[in-house]
Every structure is written in C-alpha cells, then in structure tokens.
Design an enzyme around this catalytic site. Structure first.
Site, PDB file in Angstrom:
ATOM      1  N   ARG A 132     -46.907 -10.994  13.440  1.00  0.00           N
ATOM      2  CA  ARG A 132     -48.015 -10.522  12.613  1.00  0.00           C
ATOM      3  C   ARG A 132     -48.071 -11.311  11.315  1.00  0.00           C
ATOM      4  NH1 ARG A 132     -45.521  -8.143   8.459  1.00  0.00           N
ATOM      5  NH2 ARG A 132     -43.610  -6.968   8.840  1.00  0.00           N
ATOM      6  N   GLY A 133     -49.160 -11.116  10.568  1.00  0.00           N
ATOM      7  CA  GLY A 133     -49.254 -11.689   9.235  1.00  0.00           C
ATOM      8  C   GLY A 133     -48.404 -10.895   8.255  1.00  0.00           C
TER       9      GLY A 133
ATOM     10  N   THR B  23     -41.263  -5.651   6.006  1.00  0.00           N
ATOM     11  CA  THR B  23     -41.453  -4.249   5.692  1.00  0.00           C
ATOM     12  C   THR B  23     -40.478  -3.430   6.511  1.00  0.00           C
ATOM     13  OG1 THR B  23     -43.110  -2.512   5.337  1.00  0.00           O
ATOM     14  CG2 THR B  23     -43.224  -3.737   7.418  1.00  0.00           C
ATOM     15  N   TRP B  24     -40.532  -2.126   6.319  1.00  0.00           N
ATOM     16  CA  TRP B  24     -39.666  -1.185   7.036  1.00  0.00           C
ATOM     17  C   TRP B  24     -40.530  -0.189   7.778  1.00  0.00           C
ATOM     18  CZ3 TRP B  24     -39.494   4.136   6.586  1.00  0.00           C
ATOM     19  CH2 TRP B  24     -38.416   4.785   7.192  1.00  0.00           C
TER      20      TRP B  24
ATOM     21  N   ALA C 248     -49.328   0.270   4.482  1.00  0.00           N
ATOM     22  CA  ALA C 248     -49.286  -1.180   4.685  1.00  0.00           C
ATOM     23  C   ALA C 248     -50.168  -1.565   5.865  1.00  0.00           C
ATOM     24  CB  ALA C 248     -47.853  -1.639   4.938  1.00  0.00           C
ATOM     25  N   ILE C 249     -50.728  -2.773   5.802  1.00  0.00           N
ATOM     26  CA  ILE C 249     -51.536  -3.334   6.882  1.00  0.00           C
ATOM     27  C   ILE C 249     -50.939  -4.688   7.259  1.00  0.00           C
ATOM     28  CG2 ILE C 249     -53.828  -4.084   7.624  1.00  0.00           C
ATOM     29  CD1 ILE C 249     -53.969  -1.223   6.831  1.00  0.00           C
TER      30      ILE C 249
ATOM     31  N   GLY D  28     -51.017  -3.350  13.091  1.00  0.00           N
ATOM     32  CA  GLY D  28     -51.976  -2.438  12.491  1.00  0.00           C
ATOM     33  C   GLY D  28     -51.542  -1.915  11.144  1.00  0.00           C
TER      34      GLY D  28
ATOM     35  N   ALA E 167     -49.237   1.193   8.664  1.00  0.00           N
ATOM     36  CA  ALA E 167     -48.128   2.139   8.541  1.00  0.00           C
ATOM     37  C   ALA E 167     -48.393   2.985   7.300  1.00  0.00           C
ATOM     38  CB  ALA E 167     -46.798   1.411   8.411  1.00  0.00           C
TER      39      ALA E 167
ATOM     40  N   CYS F 237     -43.070  -6.323   1.601  1.00  0.00           N
ATOM     41  CA  CYS F 237     -44.310  -7.113   1.662  1.00  0.00           C
ATOM     42  C   CYS F 237     -44.300  -8.266   0.677  1.00  0.00           C
ATOM     43  CB  CYS F 237     -45.545  -6.224   1.452  1.00  0.00           C
ATOM     44  SG  CYS F 237     -45.664  -4.884   2.650  1.00  0.00           S
TER      45      CYS F 237
END
Length: 230
Positions: free
Chosen positions: A75-76, A80-81, A146-147, A159, A161, A177
């Site tokens: 993903r881009g 993150t967690w 987050a995206i 997607g 979170a 991030c």
C-alpha cells in the site's frame, strides 16, 4: 451475480481477531476476482490481531525502536499499527474510472468524519498534505483514522483504520505514518467511555453502503450485503 453489486463481509471482530496475513490473502484473491469480473466489489470489515505494517514510503527511522517485527505491504504511506480495538475496512472496488482515486480517498475520510460527528459528537477534519482524519482543536493535532491504499488496474486494495478503543502505546514505539509532530487518539479517549469496533461498525457500514456505489458506475447493495450491515 450482478457485477455492479457492492457486497459486504465481516471477517471478524473481538474476540474473533483476524490475522493480518489471512486478511491480506483474502484481499489479494478478491482483487483478482473483482478484476476478472468473477466477484462483485466487496468491503471487508474486521478487527486485526496486533501487527505493525509498513507501506512503500516507510523509512528505516520510522520502524519500531525495539526491533518488533513489521509486515511490509504494497500500500501507499508509511508505517502504522493495527490491532484489537481498531475497526479496519478494506474496500476491494472496481472503480468506474481510474481518475476517481482522489475523490474516493476524500469520500472515505468524509464518511468517517460524519460518523464521528453524528454518533459521538466528535468534531474532526482533514489536514492538507496529510491523509486520514484528524482532531485539530488546539495543541498537537491528533489522528483518529488512517487511510492507506493500493490501486492496480482500477481495483482498490487496503483502506482505512478507525481508532475506537485500542491502546495508544503501540504508536509510541514507531513514527506513525511518518509523522513526528502529531499524536494519535481514539473515540474512547475523546468521549471518556469505551467504544469498541463492534459499537461503531454498523454506522460505518451504512455510510460505506450509501457512499461507495457512485464509484462503481451504478452499483447497488445486494440482499446479502444488506444483511451484513445489521
């Protein structure tokens, strides 16, 4: 099967936490099937077992300070967690037009903003140059959702979170991030009571069902998907 349908699947919420590798395999298979018109676009909703994931822009200094293992993904974004207390959504969508990606990301952010405001009285917003959903009511900005996406041949993966009742301690072990000048927060921390993903999922699913069909060129919700919303 109408390929313009939008389906929903709940893979598991606490106590049925979903292993990240398992969910990623399901995403990849769905991506293949949706791309080949063998499956309708599908939204996966779930709660993960605890895991750090690193997007393509993750730098060495962003990773856990204590050497905790990290799953590198396509993903881009950066690191993150994911874990218990966090609602994760993976829409696997066949976009009507590849140029819709920017609007699609904005729609994910806006629908989460609506849920937070309507259901919990939380005022959140977007921040220019930073993806996700933020609280900017003074002091350091706080990220609540987050995206992170991948789009291949007009079919989306990964997607959002949404932090519901998760501990914030895992974020202290990384630069979440890649942003060092802001904090993270949860719905529970903001309203002063525990709000679990199971408490939020119906409202988020309803917003997704209302918002996402316009990106599919006239999709509608299947009867099975309607059942998944309740």
């Amino acid at each position: 099967m109408d390929l313009m349908d939008l389906a929903f699947r709940r893979l598991g919420l606490h106590p049925d936490l979903v292993d990240y590798a398992e969910a990623l395999a399901i995403q990849r298979q769905l991506h293949t099937d949706v791309l080949a018109d063998q499956s309708p676009s599908t939204v996966l909703l779930l709660e993960h077992q605890d895991v750090y994931t690193a997007g393509r822009r993750t730098e060495p200094e962003d990773r856990p300070k204590d050497g905790t293992p990290v799953v590198d993904v396509d993903r881009g974004g950066k690191i993150t967690w994911h874990g218990r207390g966090q609602l994760v959504g993976y829409p696997i969508l066949k976009l009507a037009k590849r140029a819709m990606v920017k609007d699609y990301v904005a729609s994910l952010e806006e629908l989460l903003i609506r849920v937070l405001r309507r259901e919990y009285g939380i005022t959140s917003t977007t921040v220019e140059g930073r993806s996700g959903v933020w609280l900017v009511d003074g002091g350091r900005d706080r990220k609540i959702a987050a995206i992170g996406l991948r789009v291949h041949r007009s079919v989306t993966m990964h997607g959002f979170a949404l932090n519901c009742s998760n501990s914030l301690t895992p974020f202290e072990n990384i630069v979440p991030c890649g942003i060092s000048d802001a904090d993270t927060t949860t719905i529970s921390a903001e309203v002063g009571e525990e709000i679990a993903p199971a408490d939020v999922v119906d409202a988020v699913a309803a917003e997704l069902a209302a918002e996402l069909p316009r990106f599919l060129g006239g999709a509608h919700i299947t009867p099975a998907a309607e059942g998944a919303l309740s």
